[in-house]
Write a protein that holds these residues in place. Structure first.
Motif, PDB file in Angstrom:
ATOM      1  N   GLY A 295      11.649   8.062 134.137  1.00 36.23           N
ATOM      2  CA  GLY A 295      11.029   9.358 134.349  1.00 36.23           C
ATOM      3  C   GLY A 295      12.004  10.505 134.249  1.00 36.23           C
ATOM      4  O   GLY A 295      13.152  10.342 133.814  1.00 36.23           O
ATOM      5  N   VAL A 296      11.540  11.676 134.681  1.00 42.99           N
ATOM      6  CA  VAL A 296      12.337  12.906 134.619  1.00 42.99           C
ATOM      7  C   VAL A 296      12.270  13.603 135.965  1.00 42.99           C
ATOM      8  O   VAL A 296      11.180  13.906 136.464  1.00 42.99           O
ATOM      9  N   ALA A 297      13.446  13.857 136.549  1.00 45.51           N
ATOM     10  CA  ALA A 297      13.522  14.669 137.763  1.00 45.51           C
ATOM     11  C   ALA A 297      13.638  16.126 137.337  1.00 45.51           C
ATOM     12  O   ALA A 297      14.553  16.498 136.599  1.00 45.51           O
ATOM     13  N   VAL A 298      12.697  16.951 137.780  1.00 41.65           N
ATOM     14  CA  VAL A 298      12.603  18.341 137.341  1.00 41.65           C
ATOM     15  C   VAL A 298      12.824  19.274 138.519  1.00 41.65           C
ATOM     16  O   VAL A 298      12.252  19.086 139.596  1.00 41.65           O
ATOM     17  N   THR A 299      13.643  20.282 138.298  1.00 43.22           N
ATOM     18  CA  THR A 299      13.835  21.345 139.276  1.00 43.22           C
ATOM     19  C   THR A 299      13.218  22.623 138.729  1.00 43.22           C
ATOM     20  O   THR A 299      13.427  22.971 137.557  1.00 43.22           O
ATOM     21  N   LEU A 300      12.478  23.320 139.570  1.00 40.10           N
ATOM     22  CA  LEU A 300      11.808  24.553 139.166  1.00 40.10           C
ATOM     23  C   LEU A 300      12.533  25.767 139.732  1.00 40.10           C
ATOM     24  O   LEU A 300      13.380  25.656 140.624  1.00 40.10           O
ATOM     25  N   SER A 301      12.183  26.928 139.206  1.00 40.86           N
ATOM     26  CA  SER A 301      12.875  28.170 139.569  1.00 40.86           C
ATOM     27  C   SER A 301      12.667  28.569 141.017  1.00 40.86           C
ATOM     28  O   SER A 301      13.411  29.410 141.543  1.00 40.86           O
ATOM     29  N   ASP A 302      11.663  27.993 141.683  1.00 41.20           N
ATOM     30  CA  ASP A 302      11.466  28.294 143.106  1.00 41.20           C
ATOM     31  C   ASP A 302      12.254  27.345 143.999  1.00 41.20           C
ATOM     32  O   ASP A 302      12.119  27.382 145.229  1.00 41.20           O
ATOM     33  N   GLY A 303      13.079  26.481 143.378  1.00 47.80           N
ATOM     34  CA  GLY A 303      13.925  25.580 144.142  1.00 47.80           C
ATOM     35  C   GLY A 303      13.309  24.224 144.421  1.00 47.80           C
ATOM     36  O   GLY A 303      14.002  23.323 144.909  1.00 47.80           O
ATOM     37  N   THR A 304      12.036  24.030 144.138  1.00 44.15           N
ATOM     38  CA  THR A 304      11.403  22.745 144.388  1.00 44.15           C
ATOM     39  C   THR A 304      11.763  21.744 143.298  1.00 44.15           C
ATOM     40  O   THR A 304      12.061  22.116 142.157  1.00 44.15           O
ATOM     41  N   SER A 305      11.721  20.468 143.646  1.00 41.30           N
ATOM     42  CA  SER A 305      12.011  19.394 142.693  1.00 41.30           C
ATOM     43  C   SER A 305      10.909  18.351 142.768  1.00 41.30           C
ATOM     44  O   SER A 305      10.306  18.129 143.831  1.00 41.30           O
ATOM     45  N   GLN A 306      10.675  17.718 141.632  1.00 37.78           N
ATOM     46  CA  GLN A 306       9.633  16.706 141.577  1.00 37.78           C
ATOM     47  C   GLN A 306       9.932  15.761 140.415  1.00 37.78           C
ATOM     48  O   GLN A 306      10.623  16.145 139.457  1.00 37.78           O
TER      49      GLN A 306
END
Length: 427
Positions: A144-155
């Motif tokens: 899979g892919v661990a993604v970090t978003l500009s609001d600081g959250t990760s999923q």
């Protein structure tokens, strides 16, 4: 098996279309869409659907809805400086027996924001939309892919789809900072914007060629404003100021002033357009950039895929950008469905490789509609009044003799490529 967990970056044309098709995967899909703007974008100029895109639209059951929301435009017309028509091609019904062939003006002309809404409505409830955020980091492994978003959250996601346009952030993260540029400028600067409509404006897609390799396009359809598209060749020495302003990300007012100076005195409606550019509040939806194609050897890794302009950006001069976007996401979803095992496991890496292989000949042929050197060489756009007169005369002869019915340049989607069927999607 749990449904495929998908992140889609971008809520333009490709993003909502991807939601529709991915939601039909045999395994199901849990889809999140992130969009860096604060809300769905209602603006944008007129776009259309052609050829294989019409077939995809029909498989989505959207033909009647698209027709109901279409912009009514009478055809396409080339004019002289005195506004007299040189050659006119009335809109004509699509020819289903000839690869859904249409003219330059199609039956499925639509404002960009309207098409986005139609696509979002078609897949309502099938995705969670998050506005005001974008992808800032991705870390991919075999599962899979661990993604970090500009609001600081990760999923973590099973699949990331980059549908975030020509300046795709997902593409940049996928390639890495040191990767060679995938931008291939075609030798034109372009500006899009709206101006107030006035009495006498044509309900046609109207073209005007000005000396100095400049083009003005205006179209109003059945709208209250007139859409303007200005194009100028990079070979015009007067573009240096504009180029420097764009490169330096200058304030919009300065960029508008540069465009006004480039077109003042060019003939036809050029002075009217220049006045609007200099009058605050007289232009809307203003957007300008140097036109470039995105050319890549691969539109995917094992768990990340690019679609639409993020992967190939053919430019408006190919005439089928929205069409390829619809086709691309359909093929992506189809290959994911086809590579789903009996236990519901989606073999994502194999599907992404098949997607790339399947759609690449179609995209390549579309991009090759432009000359190899773009507009950096050659006759078009014409430099002199004599060159303009020659081109006007040739086009007038083509239209008068009806040769436009035979020449691919006037066709919509005459590309020798077979659109796959994916019964796994119920299409």
């Amino acid at each position: 098996m749990a449904p495929l967990k998908v992140l889609i970056a971008g809520a333009g044309i490709s993003g909502p279309a991807a939601v529709y098709w991915l939601s039909r995967l045999p395994s199901g899909a849990a889809i999140t869409v992130v969009e860096r703007t604060q809300a769905a974008r209602p603006g944008g100029h007129q776009i259309d659907i052609r050829g294989h895109g019409i077939t995809v639209m029909q498989r989505m059951g959207l033909e009647a809805t698209m027709r109901a929301n279409a912009v009514r435009e009478e055809g396409t017309c080339l004019v002289r400086a005195d506004d007299k028509p040189v050659a006119a091609l009335p809109a004509a019904p699509m020819d289903a027996a000839r690869n859904n062939r249409q003219g330059i003006t199609t039956e499925f002309e639509m404002m960009r924001g309207t098409m986005c809404k139609v696509l979002m409505d078609a897949a309502e409830g099938q995705a969670t939309y998050r506005y005001g955020v974008h992808v800032t980091a991705m870390e991919e492994d075999t599962t899979g892919v661990a993604v970090t978003l500009s609001d600081g959250t990760s999923q973590r996601f099973d699949l990331v789809v980059g549908a975030d346009g020509q300046g795709s952030g997902v593409r940049q993260l996928m390639l890495g900072e040191d990767a060679p540029s995938v931008y291939h400028p075609i030798g034109l600067y372009i500006a899009y914007f709206d101006i107030p409509r006035r009495e006498g404006d044509r309900n046609w897609f109207t073209f005007y060629l000005a000396p100095g390799r400049r083009i003005i396009n205006m179209r109003g359809g059945d709208r209250d404003t007139h859409q303007v598209m200005l194009s100028v060749a990079a070979r015009n020495p007067n573009t240096a100021t504009l180029a420097a302003l764009l490169q330096g990300r200058a304030p919009v007012d300065e960029v508008k002033r540069a465009w006004a100076e480039l077109y003042r005195g060019a003939g036809w409606h050029a002075d009217r357009i220049a006045d609007c550019l200099l009058d605050e509040g007289s232009t809307g939806n203003f957007y300008t950039h140097e036109l470039a194609q995105v050319r890549m050897d691969a539109w995917h890794t094992s768990r990340v895929a690019l679609v639409g302009d993020a992967g190939w950006a053919p430019t408006p001069f190919t005439g089928i950008g929205s069409t390829i976007a619809l086709v691309g996401v359909y093929v992506l979803a189809g290959e994911l469905a086809r590579n789903t095992g009996e236990d519901g496991t989606v073999h994502v890496p194999a599907a992404l490789g098949a997607y790339d292989e399947r759609v690449r000949p179609y995209v390549t042929e579309a991009q090759n509609r432009l000359p190899k050197d773009g507009f950096n060489k050659g006759f078009f756009p014409p430099e002199t009044r004599l060159g303009i007169w020659i081109l006007q005369t040739l086009l007038a002869i083509v239209v008068w003799t009806r040769l436009d019915r035979l020449l691919p340049w006037f066709a919509s989607d005459e590309i020798d490529w077979v659109l796959p069927d994916y019964p796994e999607l119920g299409s």
